[in-house]
Design an enzyme around this catalytic site. Sequence first.
Site, PDB file in Angstrom:
ATOM      1  N   LYS A  13       0.848  -1.218   0.000  1.00  0.00           N
ATOM      2  CA  LYS A  13       0.000   0.000   0.000  1.00  0.00           C
ATOM      3  C   LYS A  13       0.872   1.253   0.000  1.00  0.00           C
ATOM      4  O   LYS A  13       0.658   2.172  -0.787  1.00  0.00           O
ATOM      5  CB  LYS A  13      -0.931   0.038   1.229  1.00  0.00           C
ATOM      6  CG  LYS A  13      -1.861  -1.144   1.345  1.00  0.00           C
ATOM      7  CD  LYS A  13      -2.765  -1.024   2.566  1.00  0.00           C
ATOM      8  CE  LYS A  13      -2.036  -0.994   3.887  1.00  0.00           C
ATOM      9  NZ  LYS A  13      -1.311  -2.228   4.229  1.00  0.00           N
ATOM     10  N   ARG A  88      -9.568   1.586   9.118  1.00  0.00           N
ATOM     11  CA  ARG A  88      -9.086   0.235   9.394  1.00  0.00           C
ATOM     12  C   ARG A  88     -10.049  -0.578  10.254  1.00  0.00           C
ATOM     13  O   ARG A  88      -9.768  -1.724  10.573  1.00  0.00           O
ATOM     14  CB  ARG A  88      -7.788   0.376  10.175  1.00  0.00           C
ATOM     15  CG  ARG A  88      -6.702  -0.508   9.671  1.00  0.00           C
ATOM     16  CD  ARG A  88      -5.434   0.189  10.018  1.00  0.00           C
ATOM     17  NE  ARG A  88      -4.339  -0.678  10.073  1.00  0.00           N
ATOM     18  CZ  ARG A  88      -3.180  -0.385   9.488  1.00  0.00           C
ATOM     19  NH1 ARG A  88      -3.055   0.720   8.792  1.00  0.00           N
ATOM     20  NH2 ARG A  88      -2.179  -1.191   9.612  1.00  0.00           N
ATOM     21  N   ARG A 160      11.566  -1.534  11.160  1.00  0.00           N
ATOM     22  CA  ARG A 160      10.485  -1.066  12.036  1.00  0.00           C
ATOM     23  C   ARG A 160      10.304  -2.016  13.214  1.00  0.00           C
ATOM     24  O   ARG A 160      10.455  -3.224  13.073  1.00  0.00           O
ATOM     25  CB  ARG A 160       9.168  -1.004  11.229  1.00  0.00           C
ATOM     26  CG  ARG A 160       8.962   0.323  10.551  1.00  0.00           C
ATOM     27  CD  ARG A 160       7.809   0.348   9.600  1.00  0.00           C
ATOM     28  NE  ARG A 160       6.579  -0.290  10.017  1.00  0.00           N
ATOM     29  CZ  ARG A 160       5.455  -0.299   9.286  1.00  0.00           C
ATOM     30  NH1 ARG A 160       5.433   0.327   8.123  1.00  0.00           N
ATOM     31  NH2 ARG A 160       4.360  -0.893   9.707  1.00  0.00           N
ATOM     32  N   ARG A 171      -0.141  -8.859  13.198  1.00  0.00           N
ATOM     33  CA  ARG A 171      -0.771  -7.788  12.408  1.00  0.00           C
ATOM     34  C   ARG A 171      -1.630  -8.374  11.290  1.00  0.00           C
ATOM     35  O   ARG A 171      -2.675  -7.823  10.945  1.00  0.00           O
ATOM     36  CB  ARG A 171       0.305  -6.852  11.832  1.00  0.00           C
ATOM     37  CG  ARG A 171       0.908  -5.926  12.891  1.00  0.00           C
ATOM     38  CD  ARG A 171       2.224  -5.321  12.453  1.00  0.00           C
ATOM     39  NE  ARG A 171       2.137  -4.613  11.205  1.00  0.00           N
ATOM     40  CZ  ARG A 171       3.152  -4.478  10.347  1.00  0.00           C
ATOM     41  NH1 ARG A 171       4.326  -4.999  10.616  1.00  0.00           N
ATOM     42  NH2 ARG A 171       2.990  -3.802   9.235  1.00  0.00           N
TER      43      ARG A 171
HETATM   44  P1  AP5 Z   1       4.826  -1.519   1.852  1.00  0.00           P
HETATM   45  O1  AP5 Z   1       4.545  -0.744   0.624  1.00  0.00           O
HETATM   46  O2  AP5 Z   1       5.472  -0.812   2.996  1.00  0.00           O
HETATM   47  O3  AP5 Z   1       3.512  -2.283   2.328  1.00  0.00           O
HETATM   48  P2  AP5 Z   1       2.286  -1.770   3.170  1.00  0.00           P
HETATM   49  O4  AP5 Z   1       1.084  -2.470   2.623  1.00  0.00           O
HETATM   50  O5  AP5 Z   1       2.250  -0.283   3.221  1.00  0.00           O
HETATM   51  O6  AP5 Z   1       2.659  -2.407   4.557  1.00  0.00           O
HETATM   52  P3  AP5 Z   1       2.696  -1.803   6.028  1.00  0.00           P
HETATM   53  O7  AP5 Z   1       3.299  -2.896   6.867  1.00  0.00           O
HETATM   54  O8  AP5 Z   1       3.345  -0.469   6.081  1.00  0.00           O
HETATM   55  O9  AP5 Z   1       1.184  -1.667   6.296  1.00  0.00           O
HETATM   56  P4  AP5 Z   1       0.475  -1.631   7.620  1.00  0.00           P
HETATM   57  O10 AP5 Z   1      -0.875  -1.339   7.139  1.00  0.00           O
HETATM   58  O11 AP5 Z   1       0.562  -2.787   8.523  1.00  0.00           O
HETATM   59  O12 AP5 Z   1       1.308  -0.557   8.448  1.00  0.00           O
HETATM   60  P5  AP5 Z   1       0.997   0.937   8.823  1.00  0.00           P
HETATM   61  O13 AP5 Z   1       2.257   1.659   8.802  1.00  0.00           O
HETATM   62  O14 AP5 Z   1      -0.182   1.446   8.081  1.00  0.00           O
HETATM   63  O15 AP5 Z   1       5.733  -2.779   1.427  1.00  0.00           O
HETATM   64  C1  AP5 Z   1       6.219  -3.682   2.382  1.00  0.00           C
HETATM   65  C2  AP5 Z   1       7.588  -4.207   1.901  1.00  0.00           C
HETATM   66  O16 AP5 Z   1       7.404  -4.962   0.707  1.00  0.00           O
HETATM   67  C3  AP5 Z   1       8.582  -3.095   1.549  1.00  0.00           C
HETATM   68  O17 AP5 Z   1       9.877  -3.517   1.894  1.00  0.00           O
HETATM   69  C4  AP5 Z   1       8.451  -2.937   0.020  1.00  0.00           C
HETATM   70  O18 AP5 Z   1       9.655  -2.486  -0.547  1.00  0.00           O
HETATM   71  C5  AP5 Z   1       8.110  -4.369  -0.400  1.00  0.00           C
HETATM   72  N1  AP5 Z   1       7.193  -4.423  -1.544  1.00  0.00           N
HETATM   73  C6  AP5 Z   1       6.116  -3.604  -1.799  1.00  0.00           C
HETATM   74  N2  AP5 Z   1       5.491  -4.007  -2.915  1.00  0.00           N
HETATM   75  C7  AP5 Z   1       6.171  -5.103  -3.377  1.00  0.00           C
HETATM   76  C8  AP5 Z   1       6.006  -5.958  -4.513  1.00  0.00           C
HETATM   77  N3  AP5 Z   1       4.976  -5.791  -5.377  1.00  0.00           N
HETATM   78  N4  AP5 Z   1       6.881  -6.977  -4.656  1.00  0.00           N
HETATM   79  C9  AP5 Z   1       7.904  -7.181  -3.775  1.00  0.00           C
HETATM   80  N5  AP5 Z   1       8.122  -6.377  -2.682  1.00  0.00           N
HETATM   81  C10 AP5 Z   1       7.265  -5.361  -2.501  1.00  0.00           C
HETATM   82  O19 AP5 Z   1       0.480   0.758  10.354  1.00  0.00           O
HETATM   83  C11 AP5 Z   1       1.385   0.406  11.385  1.00  0.00           C
HETATM   84  C12 AP5 Z   1       0.638   0.381  12.705  1.00  0.00           C
HETATM   85  O20 AP5 Z   1       0.082   1.681  13.000  1.00  0.00           O
HETATM   86  C13 AP5 Z   1      -0.593  -0.548  12.766  1.00  0.00           C
HETATM   87  O21 AP5 Z   1      -0.228  -1.898  13.053  1.00  0.00           O
HETATM   88  C14 AP5 Z   1      -1.409   0.093  13.877  1.00  0.00           C
HETATM   89  O22 AP5 Z   1      -0.886  -0.211  15.142  1.00  0.00           O
HETATM   90  C15 AP5 Z   1      -1.196   1.586  13.627  1.00  0.00           C
HETATM   91  N6  AP5 Z   1      -2.213   2.155  12.723  1.00  0.00           N
HETATM   92  C16 AP5 Z   1      -2.005   2.720  11.502  1.00  0.00           C
HETATM   93  N7  AP5 Z   1      -3.156   3.141  10.970  1.00  0.00           N
HETATM   94  C17 AP5 Z   1      -4.125   2.834  11.859  1.00  0.00           C
HETATM   95  C18 AP5 Z   1      -5.541   3.003  11.861  1.00  0.00           C
HETATM   96  N8  AP5 Z   1      -6.185   3.567  10.830  1.00  0.00           N
HETATM   97  N9  AP5 Z   1      -6.220   2.558  12.941  1.00  0.00           N
HETATM   98  C19 AP5 Z   1      -5.603   1.992  14.005  1.00  0.00           C
HETATM   99  N10 AP5 Z   1      -4.264   1.805  14.050  1.00  0.00           N
HETATM  100  C20 AP5 Z   1      -3.530   2.222  12.998  1.00  0.00           C
END
Ligand code: AP5
Length: 214
Positions: A13, A88, A160, A171
Amino acid sequence: MRLMLLGPPGVGKGTQAKLLANAHGVPHISTGDILRGEVREGTELGRRAKDHMDRGALVPDDLILAMFESRLDRADTRAGFIADGFPRTIPQAEAFDKMLARRGLKLDAVVTIEAPLEELVRRSAGRRVCRQCGAPYNVYYQPPKTEGVCDVCGGPLYQRDDDHEETVRRRQEVYRAETAPLIAHYEAQHLVRPVDGSQPVEAVTAAIQKVLAR
Ligand code: AP5
């Protein structure tokens, strides 16, 4: 363009949101990035969010909603936004619907991205991020030229706190239980555009552009 990217942790994402935001000249709003910034700066919000984040749990809805709404009201969202990681939970989605309606705004689409579980775990565990400029890397798929050093700015790369395998798996469970039900919420609004996230980054970008052009 007002777009939401919805999918499990590690599906890409953030990677796709950055590309889309650059291509369309709208801000990328990542609630995860905002929260990590608050934690880094040691604010009250960061202090309250950190424990939930480190456990792989969601941060309480009231904190997230206030934080997102104040971001939505910044001037740079006038031409639109790419929402990544928000909403979410069903209560967040319902509150977001009302937030948009109060402003006379509508989402153009909700792009849902999926990939197999073990691929998601591998991507998250392999992720490294530049501490200085935030550029994303992956030790398996997109390694930096020099180990531990950002190609863009020379800053140090870090893992992270929530990307260790046990927390990554937690997660994923939280996503299935609390966030996946949002797909039906947005299907009822005819907004869902599914994309296969198991392909290489460029192919996923092309698939998103294709579903948006339809
Ligand atoms: P990346 O693009 O970073 O993937 P992502 O889907 O953004 O994954 P995240 O782990 O960041 O999502 P998340 O939703 O758990 O975390 P967030 O920060 O929102 O890619 C991941 C890896 O794969 C990278 O190394 C990239 O290079 C690689 N990659 C990407 N695409 C690829 C491809 N096609 N092929 C190969 N490799 C690829 O949330 C973190 C925490 O914050 C949550 O757990 C929660 O505690 C809190 N939080 C955030 N938002 C909320 C909310 N709305 N409500 C409550 N808590 C929240």
